[in-house]
Design a protein around this motif. Structure first.
Motif, PDB file in Angstrom:
ATOM      1  N   UNK A   1     -82.033 124.442  16.219  1.00 22.63           N
ATOM      2  CA  UNK A   1     -81.451 123.210  15.719  1.00 22.63           C
ATOM      3  C   UNK A   1     -81.420 122.174  16.832  1.00 22.63           C
ATOM      4  N   UNK A   2     -81.793 120.958  16.504  1.00 22.76           N
ATOM      5  CA  UNK A   2     -81.791 119.867  17.477  1.00 22.76           C
ATOM      6  C   UNK A   2     -80.370 119.554  17.937  1.00 22.76           C
ATOM      7  N   UNK A   3     -80.272 119.108  19.189  1.00 23.58           N
ATOM      8  CA  UNK A   3     -78.977 118.724  19.751  1.00 23.58           C
ATOM      9  C   UNK A   3     -79.072 117.344  20.379  1.00 23.58           C
ATOM     10  N   UNK A   4     -77.947 116.643  20.340  1.00 20.21           N
ATOM     11  CA  UNK A   4     -77.800 115.329  20.963  1.00 20.21           C
ATOM     12  C   UNK A   4     -77.026 115.547  22.260  1.00 20.21           C
ATOM     13  N   UNK A   5     -77.567 115.039  23.345  1.00 17.18           N
ATOM     14  CA  UNK A   5     -76.944 115.194  24.659  1.00 17.18           C
ATOM     15  C   UNK A   5     -76.519 113.807  25.136  1.00 17.18           C
ATOM     16  N   UNK A   6     -75.244 113.672  25.489  1.00 14.86           N
ATOM     17  CA  UNK A   6     -74.724 112.386  25.945  1.00 14.86           C
ATOM     18  C   UNK A   6     -74.137 112.540  27.345  1.00 14.86           C
ATOM     19  N   UNK A   7     -74.693 111.776  28.266  1.00 17.25           N
ATOM     20  CA  UNK A   7     -74.168 111.709  29.629  1.00 17.25           C
ATOM     21  C   UNK A   7     -73.529 110.346  29.842  1.00 17.25           C
ATOM     22  N   UNK A   8     -72.284 110.320  30.245  1.00 19.80           N
ATOM     23  CA  UNK A   8     -71.618 109.125  30.764  1.00 19.80           C
ATOM     24  C   UNK A   8     -71.390 109.426  32.238  1.00 19.80           C
ATOM     25  N   UNK A  40     -90.670 121.558  28.158  1.00 16.87           N
ATOM     26  CA  UNK A  40     -90.898 121.071  26.792  1.00 16.87           C
ATOM     27  C   UNK A  40     -89.613 121.033  25.991  1.00 16.87           C
ATOM     28  N   UNK A  41     -89.627 120.250  24.917  1.00 20.09           N
ATOM     29  CA  UNK A  41     -88.508 120.261  23.978  1.00 20.09           C
ATOM     30  C   UNK A  41     -87.798 118.941  23.800  1.00 20.09           C
ATOM     31  N   UNK A  42     -88.116 117.937  24.621  1.00 15.20           N
ATOM     32  CA  UNK A  42     -87.470 116.635  24.468  1.00 15.20           C
ATOM     33  C   UNK A  42     -88.004 115.937  23.222  1.00 15.20           C
ATOM     34  N   UNK A  43     -87.114 115.397  22.411  1.00 15.82           N
ATOM     35  CA  UNK A  43     -87.495 114.616  21.235  1.00 15.82           C
ATOM     36  C   UNK A  43     -87.388 113.133  21.536  1.00 15.82           C
ATOM     37  N   UNK A  57     -78.637 109.169  26.626  1.00 13.81           N
ATOM     38  CA  UNK A  57     -78.582 109.942  25.391  1.00 13.81           C
ATOM     39  C   UNK A  57     -79.964 110.525  25.140  1.00 13.81           C
ATOM     40  N   UNK A  58     -80.013 111.845  25.017  1.00 12.03           N
ATOM     41  CA  UNK A  58     -81.247 112.560  24.715  1.00 12.03           C
ATOM     42  C   UNK A  58     -81.085 113.305  23.407  1.00 12.03           C
ATOM     43  N   UNK A  59     -82.201 113.586  22.766  1.00  6.55           N
ATOM     44  CA  UNK A  59     -82.240 114.538  21.667  1.00  6.55           C
ATOM     45  C   UNK A  59     -83.237 115.607  22.088  1.00  6.55           C
ATOM     46  N   UNK A  60     -82.799 116.858  22.034  1.00  3.50           N
ATOM     47  CA  UNK A  60     -83.624 118.009  22.398  1.00  3.50           C
ATOM     48  C   UNK A  60     -83.819 118.910  21.192  1.00  3.50           C
ATOM     49  N   UNK A  92     -77.345 118.013  15.981  1.00  3.49           N
ATOM     50  CA  UNK A  92     -77.898 116.871  15.247  1.00  3.49           C
ATOM     51  C   UNK A  92     -77.969 117.209  13.764  1.00  3.49           C
ATOM     52  N   UNK A  93     -77.554 116.290  12.956  1.00  2.56           N
ATOM     53  CA  UNK A  93     -77.680 116.427  11.509  1.00  2.56           C
ATOM     54  C   UNK A  93     -78.991 115.837  11.029  1.00  2.56           C
ATOM     55  N   UNK A  94     -79.377 114.699  11.625  1.00  6.04           N
ATOM     56  CA  UNK A  94     -80.579 113.996  11.214  1.00  6.04           C
ATOM     57  C   UNK A  94     -81.217 113.385  12.442  1.00  6.04           C
ATOM     58  N   UNK A  95     -82.528 113.544  12.578  1.00  8.60           N
ATOM     59  CA  UNK A  95     -83.267 112.956  13.688  1.00  8.60           C
ATOM     60  C   UNK A  95     -84.485 112.242  13.102  1.00  8.60           C
ATOM     61  N   UNK A  96     -84.587 110.930  13.340  1.00  7.49           N
ATOM     62  CA  UNK A  96     -85.726 110.136  12.878  1.00  7.49           C
ATOM     63  C   UNK A  96     -86.433 109.624  14.113  1.00  7.49           C
ATOM     64  N   UNK A  97     -87.729 109.883  14.232  1.00  8.71           N
ATOM     65  CA  UNK A  97     -88.448 109.490  15.437  1.00  8.71           C
ATOM     66  C   UNK A  97     -89.476 108.392  15.204  1.00  8.71           C
ATOM     67  N   UNK A  98     -89.898 108.161  13.989  1.00 10.06           N
ATOM     68  CA  UNK A  98     -90.831 107.066  13.750  1.00 10.06           C
ATOM     69  C   UNK A  98     -90.844 106.699  12.279  1.00 10.06           C
TER      70      UNK A  98
END
Length: 98
Positions: A1-8, A40-43, A57-60, A92-98
Motif C-alpha cells: 500500500x502506498x504511503x505519504x511521507x511528510x517531513x517538517x 526504487x519505489x518513489x511515486x 512530501x513524498x509518496x512511496x 494513502x487512500x488515493x494517489x493520482x500521478x497524471x
C-alpha cells in the motif's frame, strides 16, 4: 500500500536540501526524476521552504520502500548539517500521478 511521507524540518535551508539531493543523485545536480533516487519505489516528491525551515512530501509505493530510502537519506542529512526530523507516515487512500 502506498504511503505519504511528510517531513517538517525546522531550521533546514534550501542550500542543505540541494546538497542532500545532489549527493543523492551522484553529484549530477540534484534529483530531477524518480530514477535519481537511490532506491526504487518513489511515486512523487515535492519540497519547498516554510517560514521556519523546509518541508518535504513524498509518496512511496510502500512503507518498506521508504524505509530503504530513509537508510540512505539519514546520513546525507547529517552530513549537510540538517536538523533531525522524524517523518510523519500516512497510508494513502488515493494517489493520482497524471
Amino acid at each position: 500500500m502506498a504511503v505519504i511521507i511528510v517531513f517538517e524540518i525546522p531550521g533546514a535551508t534550501q542550500a542543505q536540501y540541494e546538497e542532500v539531493t545532489n549527493k543523492m543523485a551522484g553529484g549530477r545536480g540534484g534529483v530531477k526524476s524518480r530514477s535519481d533516487w537511490p532506491v526504487p519505489g518513489l511515486i512523487s516528491h515535492c519540497a519547498g521552504p516554510t517560514p521556519g525551515g523546509w518541508h518535504v512530501t513524498d509518496v512511496w509505493e510502500s512503507k518498506e520502500a521508504f524505509q530503504r530510502f530513509a537508510e540512505k537519506l539519514a546520513p546525507l542529512m547529517r552530513e549537510a548539517g540538517m536538523p533531525d526530523a522524524e517523518p510523519k507516515i500516512y497510508e494513502a487512500f488515493n494517489v493520482v500521478t497524471s
